[in-house]
Enzyme design. Structure first.
Site, PDB file in Angstrom:
ATOM      1  N   LYS A   1       0.841  -1.203   0.000  1.00 19.07           N
ATOM      2  CA  LYS A   1       0.000   0.000   0.000  1.00 19.07           C
ATOM      3  C   LYS A   1       0.878   1.256   0.000  1.00 19.07           C
ATOM      4  O   LYS A   1       1.917   1.300   0.669  1.00 19.07           O
ATOM      5  CB  LYS A   1      -0.913  -0.023   1.236  1.00 19.07           C
TER       6      LYS A   1
ATOM      7  N   SER B   1      -9.794   2.348   2.736  1.00 16.53           N
ATOM      8  CA  SER B   1      -8.844   3.023   1.875  1.00 16.53           C
ATOM      9  C   SER B   1      -7.897   2.079   1.153  1.00 16.53           C
ATOM     10  O   SER B   1      -7.255   2.452   0.184  1.00 16.53           O
ATOM     11  CB  SER B   1      -8.029   4.011   2.707  1.00 16.53           C
TER      12      SER B   1
ATOM     13  N   SER C   1     -10.483   0.110   7.040  1.00 21.53           N
ATOM     14  CA  SER C   1      -9.854   0.208   5.721  1.00 21.53           C
ATOM     15  C   SER C   1      -9.153  -1.053   5.236  1.00 21.53           C
ATOM     16  O   SER C   1      -8.672  -1.088   4.109  1.00 21.53           O
ATOM     17  CB  SER C   1      -8.855   1.374   5.699  1.00 21.53           C
TER      18      SER C   1
END
Length: 495
Positions: free
Chosen positions: A78, A158, A182
């Site tokens: 990420k 997210s 998330s």
């Protein structure tokens, strides 16, 4: 034969150790899949040269018989994790061009274990969002499509790029972060497994901060066993992070017996929210029945302060965000606006932040600054912290009564369309976190397990919430649920 990029970590590990495949072959398969999946917009930067070098080193370790479980496993990272000399932008314009000269503790742990970095993954800007639509790179796209429709769906947020990449077999697993759901919400939207560990289990050092008392890194994988393997490599005490717990990391995989006889699973009545779709209600009751059939005792419980969790979260998280993001001013960090004639430093600060931050980040920074301001601190922030204490106490009381884990839905719906909520009241988007934020407020471990499909053929997940520091027990319960549900569906390739 299964394509190499479609393997689980556990299967790949076994084949690597037997010499049936090499880390280099596995890495090339994932790089090819990732490069062919541009329509998903999951990766924002590929690190092919680094991946090949790491794979070659992993092959040498495997040949020498020095091979931890993650050795040779290709991962997506990420964009919130600092990766040495590789762009780390938190999906924000304000960090454009930033290449950190250091490595986050979590990714360093993974590289030390022999894992391979394929590239950086898309996400919501500064992890603020539930649909990956706030990213400066544009939205990541869910590899799943509703039956009879070509409409692009969100992979959640997210950690949307991470979820999309794992679901589409563009990597064997990915790192995610979870501040209010998330990891778990995108996992539920993509038919993957997402684990948010106990706060303090994984170091936050080198991860771009959103809300420091809520953020926690975790694995996003294709199975519960993979989550157990990857968490073992990610976790550990880190002196560089004052919130990192000095607690031994158990062998999470060894705990996966699937035997949950005698375990007490709580069903909180407060999670039956108004307007819950019938298919989510059915999924939940079916999940409880599966655990009961596996030998667990299902117990109705009450978490009375749950209804205050969402408003408390949306005071605390923006408050911490406004404080953390104050450093991005064009001088200390980040994008700097060009100074115009007659302007002073204040105008430069203002325009740098206005140009660098997207609308959702601006909204949360303003909310946060407001609730921390003189005259409002006691009315909002202090009150929200008191509510947080009550929510944590609710869980403590339930666990003190002998409950081993709590079963809830992971999300209030299946994946929705890109742009479907873009122009709506932002509160509608925030409601996606209704089942997940309590776990972050209380610092507990939680996991989303895919357990069914909705009427349109889209994946749905159930959430299990565990006792603090008992991820091993939580993973075993999740393993039993995964085995009972038998979820074997995959997104049909269209990209």
């Amino acid at each position: 034969m299964t394509q190499l990029n479609a393997l689980t970590i556990a299967d790949a590990r076994d084949k690597l150790r037997k010499g049936e495949i090499t880390a280099t072959e596995l890495t090339e398969a994932c790089l090819s899949a990732a490069e062919a999946a541009a329509p998903l917009n999951a990766y924002i930067a590929m690190t092919a040269e680094q991946a090949r070098a790491q794979a070659a080193a992993a092959d040498a370790r495997l040949k020498a018989g020095d091979a931890p479980a993650m050795c040779g496993i290709p991962l997506g990272i990420k964009d919130l994790f600092a990766t040495r000399d590789v762009q780390t932008q938190a999906a924000s314009r304000i960090l454009e061009g930033f290449r950190p000269p250091y490595e986050s503790s979590v990714t360093q742990n993974l590289w030390d274990a022999g894992a391979v970095m394929l590239g950086k993954l898309n996400m919501d800007e500064f992890a603020m969002g539930s649909s990956n639509e706030t990213s400066v790179y544009g939205p990541a796209i869910n590899p799943w499509r509703a039956q009879g429709s070509d409409a692009a769906l969100t992979p959640g947020g997210s950690s949307g790029g991470s979820a999309a990449a794992v679901a589409a077999d563009l990597c064997l697993a990915a790192t995610g972060t979870d501040t209010g759901g998330s990891i778990r919400q995108p996992a539920a939207f993509t038919g993957t497994v997402g684990l948010k560990p106990t706060y303090g289990r994984c170091s936050r050092w080198g991860i771009v901060a959103f809300a420091s008392s809520l953020d926690q890194a975790g694995p996003m994988t294709k199975s519960v066993r993979d989550a157990a393997i990857m968490l073992g490599a990610m976790a550990g005490h880190d002196p560089k992070d004052s919130t990192s717990a000095d607690i031994p990391v158990p062998d999470f995989e060894a705990a996966l017996t699937g035997d949950i006889r005698g375990k007490k699973i709580g069903i909180p009545k407060e999670y039956r929210v108004d307007g819950m779709p019938a298919e989510i209600e059915k999924l939940w009751s079916d999940g409880a029945a599966m655990l009961r059939d596996a030998g667990a005792e299902i117990v109705d419980i009450s978490l009375p302060h749950t209804k205050y969790a969402l408003p408390a979260y949306y005071v605390i998280a923006p408050a911490e965000a406004s404080s953390n993001l104050a450093r991005y001013d064009g001088v200390r960090y980040g994008h700097r606006a060009k100074i115009r004639q007659g302007e002073g430093i204040v105008q430069m600060y203002e325009r740098s932040r206005a140009e660098g931050f997207g609308p959702e980040v601006q909204r949360r920074v303003m909310i946060g600054a407001y609730v921390l301001s003189a005259g409002y601190y006691d009315a909002y922030y202090k009150k929200a912290q008191k509510v947080r204490t009550l929510i944590k106490r609710d869980f403590e009381n339930v666990y003190a009564e002998g409950i081993d884990a709590i079963l809830t839905p992971a999300t209030p719906s299946a994946a929705f369309g890109i742009g479907e909520m873009a122009d709506a009241d932002p509160i509608r988007m925030y409601l996606n976190d209704v089942f997940t934020v309590t776990v972050n407020l209380a610092g507990l471990p939680g996991i989303s397990v895919p357990t069914g499909l909705d009427a349109r053929g889209l994946p749905l997940g159930l959430q299990l919430i565990g006792r603090p520091w008992e991820e091993a027990d939580l993973l075993n319960t999740a393993y039993a649920l995964e085995n009972a549900a038998g979820f074997a569906h995959h997104a049909q390739k269209w990209w």
